[in-house]
Design a protein around this motif. Structure first.
Motif, PDB file in Angstrom:
ATOM      1  N   SER A 181       0.914  -1.307  -0.152  1.00 30.78           N
ATOM      2  CA  SER A 181      -0.311  -0.121  -0.096  1.00 30.78           C
ATOM      3  C   SER A 181       0.969   1.002  -0.141  1.00 30.78           C
ATOM      4  N   ARG A 182       2.294   1.169   0.866  1.00 29.84           N
ATOM      5  CA  ARG A 182       2.941   2.519   0.750  1.00 29.84           C
ATOM      6  C   ARG A 182       3.051   2.438  -0.726  1.00 29.84           C
ATOM      7  N   LEU A 183       2.611   2.221  -1.693  1.00 33.06           N
ATOM      8  CA  LEU A 183       3.509   2.745  -2.740  1.00 33.06           C
ATOM      9  C   LEU A 183       1.929   3.159  -4.055  1.00 33.06           C
ATOM     10  N   LEU A 184       1.053   3.709  -3.158  1.00 34.44           N
ATOM     11  CA  LEU A 184      -0.359   3.968  -3.836  1.00 34.44           C
ATOM     12  C   LEU A 184      -0.239   5.163  -3.176  1.00 34.44           C
ATOM     13  N   PRO A 185      -1.115   5.529  -4.096  1.00 35.79           N
ATOM     14  CA  PRO A 185      -1.088   7.390  -3.635  1.00 35.79           C
ATOM     15  C   PRO A 185      -2.485   7.078  -2.210  1.00 35.79           C
ATOM     16  N   LYS A 186      -2.545   8.332  -1.658  1.00 34.99           N
ATOM     17  CA  LYS A 186      -3.156   8.362  -0.283  1.00 34.99           C
ATOM     18  C   LYS A 186      -4.678   8.371  -0.504  1.00 34.99           C
ATOM     19  N   ASP A 187      -5.241   8.861  -0.684  1.00 34.13           N
ATOM     20  CA  ASP A 187      -6.724   8.413  -0.977  1.00 34.13           C
ATOM     21  C   ASP A 187      -7.176   7.704  -2.255  1.00 34.13           C
ATOM     22  N   SER A 188      -6.116   6.653  -2.554  1.00 35.23           N
ATOM     23  CA  SER A 188      -6.325   5.727  -3.827  1.00 35.23           C
ATOM     24  C   SER A 188      -7.250   4.307  -2.863  1.00 35.23           C
ATOM     25  N   ASP A 189      -8.108   4.421  -4.141  1.00 36.29           N
ATOM     26  CA  ASP A 189      -9.144   3.138  -3.550  1.00 36.29           C
ATOM     27  C   ASP A 189      -8.401   1.614  -3.238  1.00 36.29           C
ATOM     28  N   GLU A 190      -7.589   1.136  -3.962  1.00 35.26           N
ATOM     29  CA  GLU A 190      -6.502   0.518  -3.892  1.00 35.26           C
ATOM     30  C   GLU A 190      -5.565   0.305  -2.616  1.00 35.26           C
ATOM     31  N   ARG A 191      -5.488   1.334  -2.123  1.00 36.05           N
ATOM     32  CA  ARG A 191      -4.664   1.798  -1.277  1.00 36.05           C
ATOM     33  C   ARG A 191      -5.364   1.204   0.430  1.00 36.05           C
ATOM     34  N   LYS A 192      -6.244   1.910   0.076  1.00 34.70           N
ATOM     35  CA  LYS A 192      -7.749   1.452   1.132  1.00 34.70           C
ATOM     36  C   LYS A 192      -7.690   0.380   1.517  1.00 34.70           C
ATOM     37  N   ARG A 193      -7.844  -0.678   0.558  1.00 32.73           N
ATOM     38  CA  ARG A 193      -8.565  -1.280   0.200  1.00 32.73           C
ATOM     39  C   ARG A 193      -7.237  -2.424   1.023  1.00 32.73           C
ATOM     40  N   LEU A 194      -6.097  -2.742   0.538  1.00 29.83           N
ATOM     41  CA  LEU A 194      -4.966  -3.309   1.045  1.00 29.83           C
ATOM     42  C   LEU A 194      -4.569  -2.743   2.759  1.00 29.83           C
ATOM     43  N   LEU A 195      -5.100  -1.636   3.367  1.00 26.61           N
ATOM     44  CA  LEU A 195      -5.221  -1.198   4.584  1.00 26.61           C
ATOM     45  C   LEU A 195      -6.435  -2.004   5.117  1.00 26.61           C
ATOM     46  N   THR A 196      -7.079  -2.693   4.494  1.00 24.63           N
ATOM     47  CA  THR A 196      -8.632  -2.656   5.381  1.00 24.63           C
ATOM     48  C   THR A 196      -8.182  -4.831   6.059  1.00 24.63           C
ATOM     49  N   PHE A 197      -7.928  -4.616   6.810  1.00 29.29           N
ATOM     50  CA  PHE A 197      -8.066  -6.478   7.736  1.00 29.29           C
ATOM     51  C   PHE A 197      -9.090  -6.623   7.746  1.00 29.29           C
ATOM     52  N   LYS A 224      -4.563   5.501  11.406  1.00 25.45           N
ATOM     53  CA  LYS A 224      -5.756   6.337  10.878  1.00 25.45           C
ATOM     54  C   LYS A 224      -5.885   6.132   9.509  1.00 25.45           C
ATOM     55  N   GLU A 225      -5.327   5.200   9.114  1.00 22.12           N
ATOM     56  CA  GLU A 225      -5.361   4.485   7.415  1.00 22.12           C
ATOM     57  C   GLU A 225      -6.279   3.246   7.403  1.00 22.12           C
ATOM     58  N   MET A 226      -5.811   2.611   8.657  1.00 26.86           N
ATOM     59  CA  MET A 226      -6.298   1.082   8.404  1.00 26.86           C
ATOM     60  C   MET A 226      -7.135   1.180   9.117  1.00 26.86           C
ATOM     61  N   LYS A 227      -7.827  -0.198   8.871  1.00 26.29           N
ATOM     62  CA  LYS A 227      -9.047  -0.796   9.359  1.00 26.29           C
ATOM     63  C   LYS A 227      -9.290  -2.029   9.812  1.00 26.29           C
ATOM     64  N   VAL A 228      -9.713  -1.910  10.346  1.00 29.57           N
ATOM     65  CA  VAL A 228      -9.827  -3.083  11.389  1.00 29.57           C
ATOM     66  C   VAL A 228     -11.621  -3.750  11.067  1.00 29.57           C
ATOM     67  N   VAL A 229     -11.927  -4.835  10.604  1.00 29.11           N
ATOM     68  CA  VAL A 229     -13.660  -4.917  10.163  1.00 29.11           C
ATOM     69  C   VAL A 229     -13.769  -6.152  10.707  1.00 29.11           C
ATOM     70  N   LEU A 230     -14.982  -6.031  11.323  1.00 27.72           N
ATOM     71  CA  LEU A 230     -15.685  -8.198  12.477  1.00 27.72           C
ATOM     72  C   LEU A 230     -16.962  -8.010  11.362  1.00 27.72           C
ATOM     73  N   VAL A 231     -16.692  -8.861  10.681  1.00 24.42           N
ATOM     74  CA  VAL A 231     -18.450  -9.184   9.982  1.00 24.42           C
ATOM     75  C   VAL A 231     -18.500  -9.779  10.549  1.00 24.42           C
ATOM     76  N   GLU A 232     -20.147 -10.148  11.190  1.00 25.12           N
ATOM     77  CA  GLU A 232     -20.706 -10.966  11.882  1.00 25.12           C
ATOM     78  C   GLU A 232     -22.304 -11.904  11.505  1.00 25.12           C
ATOM     79  N   ALA A 233     -22.452 -13.084  10.751  1.00 26.35           N
ATOM     80  CA  ALA A 233     -24.252 -13.101  10.624  1.00 26.35           C
ATOM     81  C   ALA A 233     -25.064 -12.800  11.941  1.00 26.35           C
ATOM     82  N   LEU A 234     -24.951 -13.204  13.019  1.00 25.07           N
ATOM     83  CA  LEU A 234     -26.413 -12.682  13.733  1.00 25.07           C
ATOM     84  C   LEU A 234     -25.501 -11.098  14.516  1.00 25.07           C
ATOM     85  N   PRO A 235     -27.222 -11.163  15.373  1.00 26.39           N
ATOM     86  CA  PRO A 235     -26.809  -9.083  15.850  1.00 26.39           C
ATOM     87  C   PRO A 235     -26.046  -9.104  17.067  1.00 26.39           C
ATOM     88  N   ASN A 236     -25.261 -10.858  17.278  1.00 27.49           N
ATOM     89  CA  ASN A 236     -24.390 -10.111  18.165  1.00 27.49           C
ATOM     90  C   ASN A 236     -22.645 -10.760  17.919  1.00 27.49           C
TER      91      ASN A 236
END
Ligand code: FAD
Ligand code: NAD
Length: 475
Positions: free
Chosen positions: A171-187, A220-232
């Motif tokens: 991701s460090r090779l890509l411009p700061k606001d690029s979608d590809e950089r955002k994607r790479l920095l999403t866990f 600030k750039e990295m995102k950690v996302v937790l996906v769950e099928a149930l309400p909790n």
């Protein structure tokens, strides 16, 4: 191994399948002088799974939570043979297990040595201890086996770490606001059971506490996302602790996406369906740089094929059915424990450990019973025969059913906070969450680690992290 006991009675062959919580807890407490013991597992070490979520971020080193099977076997009083192999077939009629050694590809200096032909053999057993655990359940969702990592084995944790670092560095090779950089920095972690929650918490800690020193503002750039099928998330915990976890995640900045059912995965995106409060649903796309699937357990193929061979197991869709002594329904000499079984208890280390200890004690008593029956068969004096008959009855009565004693559940939720739902039998429970619980969590986990070596290594890993931070090098 000698085939006879000191009293002349023949030793029975015990074959143990697996080197996880069930198998190793059994081996650890078994009087191995009473049996010919062979343990078979493709993994030549015991893995302390409760600390596995700490491994991708180097909070704990993977070697620190691995104990070699042979070292554990050496601590038992008798001789134990370890075979590095996977069981591929159990024949409950002829009492045999077919085992295959597969890891024959390796690099020797410059040369790559590859022996494609599997090396295999068949073992006879008098008793089979079946403890092969479970595999990760992907529910047949397209793309998961190809693109997601799991968190089940030590090598999974290493793979997650490498994927995370590769994504960050790329991701460090890509411009700061690029979608590809955002994607790479999403866990993205899919599955909000304890595995998913603990991993998301550890990764967020790592980013905030350590990575940001080397890559300023990365948090600030990295995102950690937790996906769950149930309400909790963490549905086995009381509501109060679920709310506490949500609050910690919210403060930490972990993005919690509940009511979100994963449908498909491709190399860059997770496709999911979100259930809205009004009952409608909406399709969403979640781009990811690193993806971990933590969707729970499914039966191994070996377990399914064993169940198919036994009439009493025909309904065993979620795991093998066992009686009160952990004996497989429909088999006289196969005992099953841990995640490969389906009982009223959850598939946890706590259950498998207690089952292993129980079964070892049961087998220690069974060996004495077998000796008494052997001595009785040699005895000619009617009075002695009667005495032995009474002892045999007493010994049989000592074979009590397995009773699980739930001590509670704990989970790490991030920012040096843990939750604990503790119980003392059925009469008292205590739900705790916070920093003090975190210290309790650590103390409790160290006491649960089976070997002294691992206890020392884990504690020294934690001290190292407290003094120098986590290791940010890419291995
Ligand atoms: P496992 O421990 O999975 O062992 C199975 C063994 O069988 C392995 O050695 C495997 O190599 C071997 N095997 C596989 N196939 C074959 C074959 N064909 N032939 C021979 N051997 C085979 N539980 C808790 O109570 N508390 C926790 O904090 C906790 N944390 C966890 C964290 C993570 C990341 C994970 C994944 C699980 C966690 N669990 C926890 C659950 C716990 O690890 C399992 O319930 C437990 O490991 C089950 O023990 P087992 O012996 O049935 O299976
Ligand atoms: P789990 O079965 O507990 O959780 C899996 C989660 O994935 C569930 O919440 C499920 O709703 C979700 N899921 C399944 N399919 C999905 C989909 N298509 N989209 C979105 N979400 C989906 O699995 P686990 O967390 O791996 O735990 C396995 C076992 O190990 C459990 O018994 C657990 O208690 C035990 N464990 C305990 C601890 C602990 O005590 N700290 C830690 C890890 C695991």
């Amino acid at each position: 191994q000698s085939t006879l006991k000191e009293n002349g009675n023949k030793k029975k062959n015990v074959v143990i399948l697996g080197s996880g919580w069930g198998a190793i807890s059994y081996l650890h407490s078994l009087d191995t002088t009473q049996y010919n013991v062979t343990i078979v597992s493709p993994r030549n070490y015991f893995l302390f799974t409760p600390l596995l979520p700490s491994v991708p971020t180097s909070t704990v080193g993977s070697q620190s939570i691995c104990d070699p099977v042979r070292a554990i076997a050496r601590q038992t009083p008798g001789e134990v043979t370890y075979l590095e192999a996977a069981a591929t077939d159990v024949d409950p009629v002829n009492n045999t297990v077919h085992v295959v050694h597969k890891n024959m590809s390796f690099t020797l200096g410059e040369a790559f040595v590859n022996n494609d032909e599997p090396i295999e053999t068949t073992l006879n057993y008098d008793y089979l201890i079946y403890a092969v655990g479970a595999k990760v359940n992907t529910f047949g969702i397209p793309g998961i086996p190809e693109y997601a990592s799991y968190l089940k084995e030590a090598h999974d944790a290493t793979a997650v770490r490498q994927k995370l670092f590769n994504a960050i560095e790329a991701s460090r090779l890509l411009p700061k606001d690029s979608d590809e950089r955002k994607r790479l920095l999403t866990f993205v972690v899919c599955g909000g059971g304890p595995t998913g929650v603990e991993l998301a918490a550890e990764v967020k800690d790592y980013i905030d506490q350590d990575l940001h020193k080397f890559i300023p503002d990365i948090e600030k750039e990295m995102k950690v996302v937790l996906v769950e099928a149930l309400p909790n998330v963490l549905n086995m915990f009381p509501q109060k602790l679920i709310e506490y976890t949500k609050e910690v995640f919210n403060n930490q900045g972990v993005e919690l996406r509940t009511n979100t059912m994963v449908k498909k995965v491709d190399p860059k995106n997770v496709y999911a369906s979100v259930k809205r409060a009004d009952g409608t649903s909406e399709d969403v796309v979640i781009p990811y740089g690193t993806l971990v699937w933590a969707g729970g357990n499914a039966q191994r193929q070996l377990t399914r094929s064993l169940a198919d061979k036994i009439t009493e197991q025909k309904t065993a869709r979620r795991g093998l059915l066992v009686d009160e002594n952990l004996k497989l329904d429909g088999a006289s000499n196969i005992y099953a424990l841990g995640d490969c079984t389906f009982t009223t208890n959850a598939p946890t280390a706590q259950v498998a450990h207690q089952q292993g200890e129980y079964l070892a004690d049961y087998f220690n008593k069974l060996a004495k019973l077998d000796d008494l029956e052997y001595l009785s068969s040699l005895e000619v004096n009617p009075e002695s025969v009667q005495k032995l008959a009474r002892r045999i009855e007493r010994q049989k009565a000592s074979l009590k059913p397995f009773v699980y004693k739930h001590q509670g559940a704990m989970a790490y939720v991030g920012s040096e906070r843990a939750i604990a739902d503790l119980s003392w039998g059925s009469w008292s429970t205590l739900a705790l969450g916070g920093s003090l619980t975190f210290f309790f969590w650590r103390t409790a986990y160290v006491s649960m680690i089976l070997g002294v070596r691992s206890k020392i290594l884990v504690v020294s890993d934690w001290i190292k992290v407290a003094l120098f931070g986590r290791d940010c090098s890419k291995d």
